[in-house]
Motif scaffolding. Structure first.
Motif, PDB file in Angstrom:
ATOM      1  N   GLY A 137      16.653  13.732  50.141  1.00  0.00           N
ATOM      2  CA  GLY A 137      17.772  13.799  49.388  1.00  0.00           C
ATOM      3  C   GLY A 137      17.865  12.515  48.281  1.00  0.00           C
ATOM      4  O   GLY A 137      16.574  11.611  48.112  1.00  0.00           O
ATOM      5  N   THR A 138      18.893  12.644  48.135  1.00  0.00           N
ATOM      6  CA  THR A 138      19.119  11.394  46.716  1.00  0.00           C
ATOM      7  C   THR A 138      19.319   9.956  47.160  1.00  0.00           C
ATOM      8  O   THR A 138      18.930   8.888  46.061  1.00  0.00           O
ATOM      9  CB  THR A 138      20.123  12.188  46.046  1.00  0.00           C
ATOM     10  OG1 THR A 138      21.743  12.188  46.431  1.00  0.00           O
ATOM     11  CG2 THR A 138      19.643  13.853  44.851  1.00  0.00           C
ATOM     12  N   GLY A 141      23.812  11.339  48.977  1.00  0.00           N
ATOM     13  CA  GLY A 141      24.331  13.072  50.079  1.00  0.00           C
ATOM     14  C   GLY A 141      24.271  12.710  51.326  1.00  0.00           C
ATOM     15  O   GLY A 141      23.693  12.175  51.891  1.00  0.00           O
ATOM     16  N   PRO A 142      23.728  13.673  51.914  1.00  0.00           N
ATOM     17  CA  PRO A 142      23.997  14.284  53.289  1.00  0.00           C
ATOM     18  C   PRO A 142      22.532  13.809  53.276  1.00  0.00           C
ATOM     19  O   PRO A 142      21.695  13.865  52.967  1.00  0.00           O
ATOM     20  CB  PRO A 142      24.147  15.820  53.758  1.00  0.00           C
ATOM     21  CG  PRO A 142      25.524  16.016  53.153  1.00  0.00           C
ATOM     22  CD  PRO A 142      24.918  15.326  51.359  1.00  0.00           C
ATOM     23  N   LEU A 151      16.620  20.231  47.681  1.00  0.00           N
ATOM     24  CA  LEU A 151      17.773  20.009  46.934  1.00  0.00           C
ATOM     25  C   LEU A 151      17.049  20.460  45.731  1.00  0.00           C
ATOM     26  O   LEU A 151      16.229  19.840  45.205  1.00  0.00           O
ATOM     27  CB  LEU A 151      17.270  19.121  47.049  1.00  0.00           C
ATOM     28  CG  LEU A 151      19.270  18.385  46.154  1.00  0.00           C
ATOM     29  CD1 LEU A 151      20.527  18.505  47.184  1.00  0.00           C
ATOM     30  CD2 LEU A 151      18.782  16.612  46.606  1.00  0.00           C
ATOM     31  N   GLU A 155      22.195  20.070  42.484  1.00  0.00           N
ATOM     32  CA  GLU A 155      22.855  19.645  43.536  1.00  0.00           C
ATOM     33  C   GLU A 155      22.533  18.462  43.658  1.00  0.00           C
ATOM     34  O   GLU A 155      23.431  17.161  43.837  1.00  0.00           O
ATOM     35  CB  GLU A 155      22.590  21.093  44.890  1.00  0.00           C
ATOM     36  CG  GLU A 155      22.289  21.605  44.994  1.00  0.00           C
ATOM     37  CD  GLU A 155      21.855  22.524  46.083  1.00  0.00           C
ATOM     38  OE1 GLU A 155      22.767  23.665  46.981  1.00  0.00           O
ATOM     39  OE2 GLU A 155      21.100  21.984  46.148  1.00  0.00           O
ATOM     40  N   GLN A 159      25.049  14.905  43.562  1.00  0.00           N
ATOM     41  CA  GLN A 159      25.779  14.065  44.037  1.00  0.00           C
ATOM     42  C   GLN A 159      25.033  12.797  43.483  1.00  0.00           C
ATOM     43  O   GLN A 159      26.802  11.729  44.092  1.00  0.00           O
ATOM     44  CB  GLN A 159      24.290  14.227  45.342  1.00  0.00           C
ATOM     45  CG  GLN A 159      24.491  14.793  46.203  1.00  0.00           C
ATOM     46  CD  GLN A 159      23.320  15.462  47.027  1.00  0.00           C
ATOM     47  OE1 GLN A 159      22.757  14.015  47.418  1.00  0.00           O
ATOM     48  NE2 GLN A 159      23.016  16.036  48.091  1.00  0.00           N
ATOM     49  N   ARG A 162      28.882  12.106  41.581  1.00  0.00           N
ATOM     50  CA  ARG A 162      30.051  11.644  43.409  1.00  0.00           C
ATOM     51  C   ARG A 162      29.537  10.600  43.583  1.00  0.00           C
ATOM     52  O   ARG A 162      30.603   9.514  42.986  1.00  0.00           O
ATOM     53  CB  ARG A 162      29.589  12.576  43.552  1.00  0.00           C
ATOM     54  CG  ARG A 162      30.561  12.211  45.471  1.00  0.00           C
ATOM     55  CD  ARG A 162      30.245  12.935  46.922  1.00  0.00           C
ATOM     56  NE  ARG A 162      31.190  13.077  47.715  1.00  0.00           N
ATOM     57  CZ  ARG A 162      30.484  11.929  48.810  1.00  0.00           C
ATOM     58  NH1 ARG A 162      29.793  11.276  48.285  1.00  0.00           N
ATOM     59  NH2 ARG A 162      31.588  11.474  49.676  1.00  0.00           N
ATOM     60  N   GLY A 163      28.224  10.281  43.535  1.00  0.00           N
ATOM     61  CA  GLY A 163      27.974   8.458  44.331  1.00  0.00           C
ATOM     62  C   GLY A 163      28.665   7.571  42.725  1.00  0.00           C
ATOM     63  O   GLY A 163      28.914   6.934  42.960  1.00  0.00           O
ATOM     64  N   GLN A 227      30.058  10.252  54.199  1.00  0.00           N
ATOM     65  CA  GLN A 227      30.565  11.349  53.507  1.00  0.00           C
ATOM     66  C   GLN A 227      30.799  12.536  54.304  1.00  0.00           C
ATOM     67  O   GLN A 227      31.419  11.981  55.084  1.00  0.00           O
ATOM     68  CB  GLN A 227      28.812  12.500  54.175  1.00  0.00           C
ATOM     69  CG  GLN A 227      27.238  11.972  53.670  1.00  0.00           C
ATOM     70  CD  GLN A 227      27.797  12.569  52.180  1.00  0.00           C
ATOM     71  OE1 GLN A 227      27.999  13.585  51.747  1.00  0.00           O
ATOM     72  NE2 GLN A 227      27.093  11.360  50.920  1.00  0.00           N
TER      73      GLN A 227
END
Length: 257
Positions: A137-138, A141-142, A151, A155, A159, A162-163, A227
């Motif tokens: 994951g980054t 994200g989830p 991922l 995608e 993320q 969004r962050g 999340q």
């Protein structure tokens, strides 16, 4: 109004504190590329360049970014007062509300500029790790850094966007608060100190009941990694921003400078 706003952006970005903040937030993430103990300290094995923005934001959003914002935004009022340029401006046929509103717009955009330079520096530092598909994951994200499987680069980029956006929203109340103190004190150092002191006091209130903690600004500094439903904390952050902004406008309209 547009002319005033552009002028405020020029003055803000031309200040020494803003230049220093933008340089540091861009250069600091580049250190991760040469930090041999990074994985040990954050207990995560970095395998993708998409993971570095979460590290940089996490390291800076609690203290460094608020400090830069507090000083830079406070300077938009304090430096003009010290130089004696604010009072002559208000003697002209210019609406006071438009003057403070233009400063407010510049102040609220500044946190996003710092986040942009932070993410840009992080992605530059992440080039050696690559930006392709990876398992994990980054951190934004989830599953955070562990992720929920493979991922893709697209995608991961979503993320990070969004962050980064949520990080800017988190810091908007800090900018509005600093502007409010700038109006009240008309002094850069006092305003920045008051802003940072209030944030620290809020952090110390962790001893209070959970119901009170939920409404504290600093309790939601980690929203950028949350999340699921983030509507309530997001609304609270916007209420803080609007409240501090309206108080700054009200105080400026009645302040003798």
């Amino acid at each position: 109004m547009l002319t005033l706003t552009l002028l405020e952006f020029r003055k803000l970005l031309g200040s020494h504190s803003a230049k220093l903040a933008l340089i540091v937030t861009f250069v600091l993430p580049l250190i991760w590329a040469f930090a041999p103990r990074l994985s040990a300290l954050i207990q995560v094995n970095m395998i993708s360049g998409w993971q570095l923005p979460a590290v940089s934001i996490g390291v800076t959003i609690q203290y460094l970014l608020p400090l830069f914002i507090a000083v830079t935004v406070a300077e938009t009022i304090g430096s003009e007062t010290a130089q004696g340029t604010l009072a002559p401006l208000l003697l002209r046929p210019v609406d006071r509300t438009k003057v403070i509103a233009s400063k407010l717009i510049a102040a609220l955009v500044f946190p996003f500029l710092l986040i942009i330079t932070t993410v840009a520096g992080s992605l530059l530092a992440g080039i050696p790790l690559g930006f392709g598909t990876f398992t994990g994951g980054t951190g934004l994200g989830p599953g955070l850094f562990v992720g929920v499987g493979q991922l893709s680069g697209g995608e991961a980029f979503g993320q990070v966007l969004r962050g980064a956006f949520l990080s800017g929203v988190v810091l908007m109340p800090v900018a509005a608060l600093s502007l409010l103190f700038g109006v009240l004190f008309l002094n850069t150092a006092a305003s920045a100190l008051a802003t940072f002191a209030m944030l620290i006091v809020m952090r110390l209130l962790v001893v209070l009941p959970e119901a009170i903690q939920r409404i504290l600004l600093t309790s939601h500094f980690g929203i950028y990694v949350q999340q699921g439903d983030i509507g309530q904390p997001l609304i609270l952050l916007l209420i803080y921003t609007l409240g501090f902004s309206l108080m700054a406008i009200y105080a400026f309209d009645r302040r003798d400078v």
